[in-house]
Each structure stands twice: as C-alpha cells, then as structure tokens.
Scaffold this active site. Structure first.
Site: not given
Length: 209
Positions: A25, A51-53
């Site tokens: 990530r 950037i999403s959880q």
C-alpha cells in the site's frame, strides 16, 4: 492492517485478504505519507483525490466478487491501489481516470508490480469503456447521485456493479446485480463517503464548489 481493520470487522474473503497482503500500500502514496499507509482511514494522494480506507477497499472488492476470468471495469483509477488488487483477482481490469497526472503515476506502479492485465484510459469514467463492454463487474471509486446509464448498459448478464450513491456529503454503498434474465437487483451495504464522480452524467465541476 488485514487482521485488525478488515478481518476483525467480519470480512474474511480469503482471496481478497491475500490480494491485499500482496499489494504494498505504501507504493501508492506520496513519499511523505508512506509511514501512514496502513492507517485505518483514507489518505490524500494529490489533485483533491484520496486512497480509500483499507476496510472500504476490501468491502468493495468482496462485494464485486471478481472471479479469475472476469473482465472488470474500474471507474476512477486514482492511486491505482484498488486497481492492483482487482488485477490479482480477475482476468483483465480496464480502468478509467480523468486526471492525467494520477494516471501516469498509477501506470508506473503497475509496471513496477509487473501487472500486465491492466488496461488504462484517460477520460470520463461515467461513460464507461463501450468498446470493451460488456463487463462481468464494474467498480466505481467515486460518488454519484445515481448510476450513470452507460455503466448499467455495459454490465453483463450475471454481472455486478458496485458504486457509492448519494449527495456530496454522504453516500451509501450500493451493489447492483444484473440477473441472467436481465433484471436488476439492488442491495445496500452501508454508509460511505467518497470524492465525487466529476462528469456531466454525475457531478458537474461547478456543483463541487
């Protein structure tokens, strides 16, 4: 991250968890935020995008339920993190991004990870990718007030479309299934908050101000 943020919340799809474990990530963030890559929340990636959880990435991916031979359309490449996870689970991923800087950076990450089953396009994501339709799954990583008609038209029989629907303040994650008979079924998977899908078919630029 996987144990404390994803599996602990009840999401235990082994294929999704394995794809997330494989994907670094921190590669998908600006260097100064790399140390925060595994935090339990969204992070900025520039150009007003995020950037999403991690849990939301897992939830959307599991809701799409991609299979090994599926052709998947992703709307909103962003950092490319969600794209990379889909590429580990599906046969081919077609991803559309409207911001050229983000797309160039994502393409470089795909090359570094040797993900050869990803095809990219710069353009209006709400219009989909008609030349490559139909798709077994469509995942939209930005919020829309309603499902854009072109995306629904490009969904194959038996396919799924996952999209956050609502206004600019809050949305609900919606899973749409097109049955083999052509009917459309809808399921709701809880509240979310995403950046807007900017398009004449979703949120216009001026509506964001």
């Amino acid at each position: 991250m996987i144990a404390s943020q994803v599996a602990k919340r009840g999401l235990r799809d082994r294929r999704v968890l394995a794809a997330m474990a494989w994907t670094p990530r921190e590669w998908f963030l600006p260097p100064h935020l790399a140390r925060n890559a595994y935090d339990d929340g969204p992070l900025p990636i520039g150009n007003g995008q995020t950037i999403s959880q991690p849990y939301i990435v897992a939830l959307m991916t599991a809701s799409l339920a991609p299979r090994r031979r599926d052709r998947i359309l992703e709307i909103g490449t962003g950092s490319g993190y969600q794209t990379a996870i889909l590429a580990r689970l599906a046969g081919t991923v077609f991803t559309v991004e409207r911001l050229p800087d983000l797309l160039v950076e994502a393409e470089e990450r795909f090359r570094r990870l040797a993900l050869a089953n990803i095809h990219t396009r710069l353009g209006d994501g709400a219009a989909g990718w008609p030349d490559e339709a139909p798709f077994d799954g469509i995942l939209v990583t930005a919020a829309a007030p309603r499902v854009p008609d072109p995306l629904l038209a490009q969904l194959a029989l038996g396919g799924r479309l996952v999209i956050p629907l609502g206004d600019l303040a809050s949305q609900e994650l919606v899973i749409i299934r097109r049955t083999v008979g052509g009917d459309v079924e809808e399921q709701r998977a809880g509240g979310v908050r995403f950046v807007p899908l900017v398009s004449r078919l979703a949120f216009a630029e001026e509506s964001r101000s």
